[in-house]
Design a protein around this motif. Structure first.
Motif, mmCIF file in Angstrom:
data_model
loop_
_atom_site.group_PDB
_atom_site.id
_atom_site.type_symbol
_atom_site.label_atom_id
_atom_site.label_comp_id
_atom_site.label_asym_id
_atom_site.label_seq_id
_atom_site.Cartn_x
_atom_site.Cartn_y
_atom_site.Cartn_z
ATOM 1 N N MET A 152 8.498 4.046 9.604
ATOM 2 C CA MET A 152 7.632 5.122 10.055
ATOM 3 C C MET A 152 6.556 4.607 11.000
ATOM 4 O O MET A 152 6.238 5.246 11.982
ATOM 5 C CB MET A 152 7.021 5.813 8.841
ATOM 6 C CG MET A 152 6.253 7.046 9.203
ATOM 7 S SD MET A 152 7.355 8.341 9.762
ATOM 8 C CE MET A 152 6.314 9.722 9.586
ATOM 9 N N ALA A 153 6.006 3.438 10.730
ATOM 10 C CA ALA A 153 4.960 2.886 11.590
ATOM 11 C C ALA A 153 5.483 2.643 12.997
ATOM 12 O O ALA A 153 4.781 2.869 13.967
ATOM 13 C CB ALA A 153 4.407 1.597 11.004
ATOM 14 N N GLY A 154 6.739 2.186 13.117
ATOM 15 C CA GLY A 154 7.337 1.967 14.430
ATOM 16 C C GLY A 154 7.444 3.260 15.217
ATOM 17 O O GLY A 154 7.202 3.295 16.413
ATOM 18 N N TYR A 155 7.808 4.339 14.529
ATOM 19 C CA TYR A 155 7.916 5.635 15.199
ATOM 20 C C TYR A 155 6.547 6.073 15.698
ATOM 21 O O TYR A 155 6.408 6.522 16.818
ATOM 22 C CB TYR A 155 8.496 6.690 14.265
ATOM 23 C CG TYR A 155 8.411 8.069 14.867
ATOM 24 C CD1 TYR A 155 9.319 8.473 15.845
ATOM 25 C CD2 TYR A 155 7.410 8.962 14.494
ATOM 26 C CE1 TYR A 155 9.227 9.727 16.426
ATOM 27 C CE2 TYR A 155 7.316 10.212 15.068
ATOM 28 C CZ TYR A 155 8.236 10.595 16.029
ATOM 29 O OH TYR A 155 8.136 11.831 16.611
ATOM 30 N N ASN B 89 5.648 3.967 18.719
ATOM 31 C CA ASN B 89 6.449 4.346 19.883
ATOM 32 C C ASN B 89 6.055 5.726 20.400
ATOM 33 O O ASN B 89 6.001 5.950 21.607
ATOM 34 C CB ASN B 89 7.940 4.305 19.546
ATOM 35 C CG ASN B 89 8.449 2.892 19.385
ATOM 36 O OD1 ASN B 89 7.901 1.964 19.973
ATOM 37 N ND2 ASN B 89 9.490 2.731 18.588
ATOM 38 N N SER B 90 5.792 6.633 19.502
ATOM 39 C CA SER B 90 5.379 7.970 19.896
ATOM 40 C C SER B 90 4.055 7.911 20.651
ATOM 41 O O SER B 90 3.893 8.549 21.700
ATOM 42 C CB SER B 90 5.242 8.856 18.660
ATOM 43 O OG SER B 90 4.794 10.136 19.009
ATOM 44 N N ARG B 91 3.122 7.143 20.133
ATOM 45 C CA ARG B 91 1.822 7.007 20.803
ATOM 46 C C ARG B 91 1.975 6.351 22.171
ATOM 47 O O ARG B 91 1.325 6.749 23.131
ATOM 48 C CB ARG B 91 0.866 6.215 19.927
ATOM 49 C CG ARG B 91 0.417 6.990 18.723
ATOM 50 C CD ARG B 91 -0.578 6.195 17.907
ATOM 51 N NE ARG B 91 -0.887 6.922 16.694
ATOM 52 C CZ ARG B 91 -0.840 6.402 15.489
ATOM 53 N NH1 ARG B 91 -0.533 5.132 15.333
ATOM 54 N NH2 ARG B 91 -1.119 7.128 14.435
ATOM 55 N N ALA C 52 2.989 9.034 29.281
ATOM 56 C CA ALA C 52 3.004 10.388 29.854
ATOM 57 C C ALA C 52 1.658 10.710 30.501
ATOM 58 O O ALA C 52 1.606 11.283 31.602
ATOM 59 C CB ALA C 52 3.352 11.418 28.783
ATOM 60 N N ILE C 53 0.581 10.337 29.845
ATOM 61 C CA ILE C 53 -0.751 10.552 30.418
ATOM 62 C C ILE C 53 -0.894 9.747 31.698
ATOM 63 O O ILE C 53 -1.357 10.256 32.723
ATOM 64 C CB ILE C 53 -1.851 10.188 29.396
ATOM 65 C CG1 ILE C 53 -1.853 11.202 28.257
ATOM 66 C CG2 ILE C 53 -3.221 10.111 30.072
ATOM 67 C CD1 ILE C 53 -2.701 10.795 27.068
ATOM 68 N N ALA D 47 5.759 -4.333 26.098
ATOM 69 C CA ALA D 47 6.562 -5.563 26.106
ATOM 70 C C ALA D 47 7.102 -5.934 24.732
ATOM 71 O O ALA D 47 8.150 -6.564 24.629
ATOM 72 C CB ALA D 47 5.743 -6.710 26.667
ATOM 73 N N SER D 48 6.425 -5.540 23.681
ATOM 74 C CA SER D 48 6.890 -5.874 22.340
ATOM 75 C C SER D 48 7.138 -4.592 21.545
ATOM 76 O O SER D 48 6.331 -4.204 20.716
ATOM 77 C CB SER D 48 5.882 -6.768 21.630
ATOM 78 O OG SER D 48 4.623 -6.151 21.618
ATOM 79 N N PRO D 49 8.263 -3.903 21.822
ATOM 80 C CA PRO D 49 8.518 -2.612 21.184
ATOM 81 C C PRO D 49 8.664 -2.666 19.669
ATOM 82 O O PRO D 49 8.537 -1.658 19.005
ATOM 83 C CB PRO D 49 9.808 -2.135 21.844
ATOM 84 C CG PRO D 49 10.469 -3.370 22.328
ATOM 85 C CD PRO D 49 9.357 -4.331 22.669
#
Length: 89
Positions: free
Chosen positions: A1-4, A7-9, A15-16, A48-50
């Motif tokens: 969940m933390a990865g999502y 990544n979402s942020r 996008a901004i 760089a570190s997904p």
């Protein structure tokens, strides 16, 4: 969940950037090119570190905010005054 969440942020941050900060942004807010480039570098470092477990830097937009908020604040206040004026007529 933390990865999502991370990544979402990061997707929202990109996008901004692409909407408002990039020199080719459709709704470019007019920040200096060096500030745009610095923001871009920050995003690249974050991207760089997904699989990193650390969250994205919450201060990533701070330099932009310091530059643009006073300008946008004045415009927003003028918009509100105009809106109130039209509403109360």
């Amino acid at each position: 969940m933390a990865g999502y969440d991370r990544n979402s942020r990061l997707q929202h941050a990109w996008a901004i950037y692409n909407s408002y900060l990039s020199s080719t942004a459709r709704f470019n807010i007019g920040i200096p090119i060096n500030m745009s480039e610095e923001a871009h570098k920050s995003f690249q470092i974050q991207h760089a570190s997904p699989f990193s477990t650390t969250d994205i830097d919450t201060n990533i937009f701070q330099p932009v905010m310091e530059q643009i908020v006073p300008y946008l604040q004045n415009t927003w206040l003028e918009f509100i005054r105009d809106d109130i004026s039209k509403f109360t007529q």
